[in-house]
Design a protein around this motif. Structure first.
Motif, PDB file in Angstrom:
ATOM      1  N   LYS A   1      -2.553   3.921   4.070  1.00  0.00           N
ATOM      2  CA  LYS A   1      -3.653   3.278   4.805  1.00  0.00           C
ATOM      3  C   LYS A   1      -3.075   2.395   5.908  1.00  0.00           C
ATOM      4  O   LYS A   1      -3.725   2.123   6.899  1.00  0.00           O
ATOM      5  CB  LYS A   1      -4.480   2.407   3.839  1.00  0.00           C
ATOM      6  N   TYR A   2      -1.821   1.930   5.691  1.00  0.00           N
ATOM      7  CA  TYR A   2      -1.180   1.048   6.665  1.00  0.00           C
ATOM      8  C   TYR A   2       0.165   1.623   7.089  1.00  0.00           C
ATOM      9  O   TYR A   2       0.801   2.360   6.342  1.00  0.00           O
ATOM     10  CB  TYR A   2      -0.950  -0.341   6.052  1.00  0.00           C
TER      11      TYR A   2
ATOM     12  N   GLU B   1      -0.736   4.358  -0.102  1.00  0.00           N
ATOM     13  CA  GLU B   1      -1.655   5.477   0.198  1.00  0.00           C
ATOM     14  C   GLU B   1      -1.732   5.762   1.689  1.00  0.00           C
ATOM     15  O   GLU B   1      -2.659   6.412   2.157  1.00  0.00           O
ATOM     16  CB  GLU B   1      -3.049   5.150  -0.334  1.00  0.00           C
TER      17      GLU B   1
ATOM     18  N   GLN C   1      -6.500   3.684   9.174  1.00  0.00           N
ATOM     19  CA  GLN C   1      -7.846   4.225   8.960  1.00  0.00           C
ATOM     20  C   GLN C   1      -8.792   3.039   8.784  1.00  0.00           C
ATOM     21  O   GLN C   1      -8.336   1.918   8.556  1.00  0.00           O
ATOM     22  CB  GLN C   1      -7.864   5.107   7.711  1.00  0.00           C
ATOM     23  N   ASP C   2     -10.092   3.309   8.892  1.00  0.00           N
ATOM     24  CA  ASP C   2     -11.044   2.237   8.588  1.00  0.00           C
ATOM     25  C   ASP C   2     -10.887   1.906   7.114  1.00  0.00           C
ATOM     26  O   ASP C   2     -10.865   2.813   6.274  1.00  0.00           O
ATOM     27  CB  ASP C   2     -12.483   2.715   8.848  1.00  0.00           C
ATOM     28  N   THR C   3     -10.761   0.615   6.825  1.00  0.00           N
ATOM     29  CA  THR C   3     -10.580   0.251   5.423  1.00  0.00           C
ATOM     30  C   THR C   3     -11.224  -1.109   5.178  1.00  0.00           C
ATOM     31  O   THR C   3     -12.041  -1.577   5.991  1.00  0.00           O
ATOM     32  CB  THR C   3      -9.074   0.309   5.036  1.00  0.00           C
ATOM     33  N   GLU C   4     -10.827  -1.760   4.089  1.00  0.00           N
ATOM     34  CA  GLU C   4     -11.470  -3.025   3.709  1.00  0.00           C
ATOM     35  C   GLU C   4     -10.401  -3.923   3.099  1.00  0.00           C
ATOM     36  O   GLU C   4      -9.470  -3.445   2.438  1.00  0.00           O
ATOM     37  CB  GLU C   4     -12.586  -2.669   2.716  1.00  0.00           C
TER      38      GLU C   4
ATOM     39  N   LYS D   1      -9.904   0.844  11.979  1.00  0.00           N
ATOM     40  CA  LYS D   1      -8.657   1.572  12.261  1.00  0.00           C
ATOM     41  C   LYS D   1      -7.904   0.913  13.428  1.00  0.00           C
ATOM     42  O   LYS D   1      -8.515   0.495  14.409  1.00  0.00           O
ATOM     43  CB  LYS D   1      -9.062   2.998  12.643  1.00  0.00           C
TER      44      LYS D   1
ATOM     45  N   ALA E   1      -3.428  -0.918  10.435  1.00  0.00           N
ATOM     46  CA  ALA E   1      -4.355  -0.103   9.640  1.00  0.00           C
ATOM     47  C   ALA E   1      -4.440   1.275  10.292  1.00  0.00           C
ATOM     48  O   ALA E   1      -4.676   1.370  11.498  1.00  0.00           O
ATOM     49  CB  ALA E   1      -5.719  -0.759   9.596  1.00  0.00           C
TER      50      ALA E   1
ATOM     51  N   ASP F   1       0.841  -1.204   0.000  1.00  0.00           N
ATOM     52  CA  ASP F   1       0.000   0.000   0.000  1.00  0.00           C
ATOM     53  C   ASP F   1       0.877   1.255   0.000  1.00  0.00           C
ATOM     54  O   ASP F   1       1.834   1.351   0.756  1.00  0.00           O
ATOM     55  CB  ASP F   1      -0.886  -0.034   1.260  1.00  0.00           C
TER      56      ASP F   1
END
Ligand code: HEM
Length: 443
Positions: free
Chosen positions: A59-60, A57, A326-329, A337, A324, A55
């Motif tokens: 996000k992690y 972006e 942020q909340d993600t998928e 998160k 993580a 990743d």
């Protein structure tokens, strides 16, 4: 699954390798393990691993976010090693360190590795042929650590300094490991004759401070990590803090030699059980005519490299995690998160989908045969991680491993204790439980 509050912490601490393998068989490629502090999600399919490890972006994150992004930023501005950075700061730091790890630089440090490896491995002559059993896993730090320190910092450590630096590194790793999985904590009490974090930690810090002070007092032109870090400390555009410099040195020592000790221990433990693979290695290194290898010889030692990778494959690590931010998928499942998302190298490296029905068998052809390599997903093998934090020392690791195998087997035959089998021991790195018992004879 699991008990109130502590979830699955107990079976995970008892044997994380078996626990995660059992979970994978039962729950498939993605599942949640309830643990105290952070919930843990295991994602073992290489496509899922790519999503969180590669990743870009933000996000992690690789480091623990217990404080949240803002606190994390405040801590890293005081100083930290590369592992604790993300985004542009991570890219800037890696760019600064990169000159240490390029092909050109490996050629520069090659002679230093050769000098120390030869000197230290020749010391086995005193036990060769005596029938005395040695623990190869305990012998390797005495060879790898001084070579690594000489190559990275142009510092020649005394035997006493090697012992303290090794003990301190191991104790810190055990402390982190026990925090992660409730494994056996390190000994912090300075009792005579016992490994302990306090005495060795102080000794290691003194050694590092001595190295830094000496270099500042007597600057050199050595192309080594110490000069790179001290130069970057005064870089007017983007300076490193004093804490950056010290923590980078500490993390290089911990991450750079101990990983080799662990993976070489596994390589020897498994290779020595397979005379057919070992004889092929003897044949390959015969082309060196007894000379020490050079960087030009590395491509001519593909079997040695395959033996090492295969050792690393079966060594495995229970998890390599990201947090993580942020909340993600992932894989169609919500990831709240601060969830710890991880792949289990132990599990992925034994998955019959990528490694065949005999995945548990040590077989360097898994890496030597390019058709097999091309037929499996890239992240079926993750010994060096992946993505923005991918191991910077990969080239150096292969060089050390191929040099070590050549130097050892040019001189000796090693014989494992009959009937002995290696087992995983989690100490941040995956070591061989109890060490690798062997006797040594001359070739
Ligand atoms: C067999 C030997 C080695 C193994 C198995 C290994 C493995 C790893 C792994 C798993 C990571 C984290 C990557 C990720 O999670 O994506 C890493 C990071 C790193 N390794 Fe290695 N490593 C080895 C040798 C070395 C050596 C010799 C050095 C030289 C100093 C080194 C320097 C680094 C650095 C600087 C990072 C941090 C990269 C970052 O956070 O951006 N490693 N290594």
């Amino acid at each position: 699954m699991g008990l109130p509050f502590i979830g699955s912490a107990i079976p995970m601490a008892r044997n994380p390798y078996k626990f995660l393998q059992d979970c994978h068989r039962r729950y498939g490629d993605i599942y949640r393990v309830p643990l105290p502090i952070y919930p843990l999600v295991l994602a073992n399919h290489p496509d899922l691993v790519s999503e969180f490890m590669e990743d870009t972006e933000l996000k992690y994150s690789m480091s623990a976010p217990i404080q949240g992004r803002r606190m994390q930023k405040a801590v890293t501005s005081v100083g930290c090693p590369v592992q604790a950075l993300e985004g542009q700061a991570l890219r800037d730091r890696r760019k600064k360190l990169m000159p240490m790890f390029g092909k050109k630089h490996l050629a520069v440090v090659s002679d230093k590795f050769v000098e120390v490896f030869t000197d230290r491995i020749d010391r086995w002559l005193t036990v060769a042929g005596t029938g005395q059993e040695v623990n190869l896993q305990a012998e390797l730090p005495k060879i790898v650590l001084p070579a690594f320190m000489y190559a990275m910092f142009s510092t020649k450590l005394s035997d006493d300094e090697v012992m303290h630096a090794d003990t301190a590194t191991r104790s810190v790793m055990r402390a982190i490991a026990s925090g992660l999985f409730l494994a056996t904590p390190p000994n912090v009490f300075p009792l005579p004759g016992k490994e302990n974090l306090t005495v060795s930690g102080v000794h290691l810090m003194r050694t590092i401070r001595g190295m830094v002070q000496e270099r500042r007092a007597n600057p050199t032109n050595d192309a080594d990590l110490l000069n790179i870090l001290l130069g970057a400390r005064n870089d007017p555009g983007n300076p490193l803090t004093e804490v950056d410099v010290y923590s980078e040195i500490m993390s290089a020592i911990g991450g750079g030699y101990e990983t080799i000790v662990a993976s070489m221990s596994w390589t020897l433990a498994l290779l020595l059980q397979h005379p057919e693979h070992l004889e092929r290695l003897y044949d390959e290194i015969a082309m060196l005519n007894g000379d020490m290898p050079t960087p030009d010889d590395l491509p001519k030692l593909p079997w040695a490299r395959a033996c090492f990778d295969e050792g690393q494959r079966l060594q495995g690590a229970p998890i390599n995690p990201r947090y993580a931010m942020q909340d993600t998928e992932l894989g169609g499942y919500p990831i709240p998160k601060y969830t710890l998302v991880a792949s289990s190298l132990y599990v992925v490296h034994r998955d019959p989908r990528w490694w065949g029905e005999n995945a548990e068998v040590y077989d360097p052809m898994q890496f030597f045969d390019q058709d097999r390599v091309n037929a499996r997903p890239r992240l079926a093998f993750q010994a060096f991680g992946a993505g923005p934090h991918h191991c910077m020392g990969t080239g150096m690791a292969y060089m050390m491993a191929q040099y070590l195998l050549a130097t050892i087997f040019q001189r000796y035959r090693l014989h494992l204790r009959p009937g002995w089998q290696p087992r995983q021991f989690f100490s941040l790195s995956t070591l061989v439980k109890g060490g690798v018992p062997a006797t040594i004879t001359r070739v």
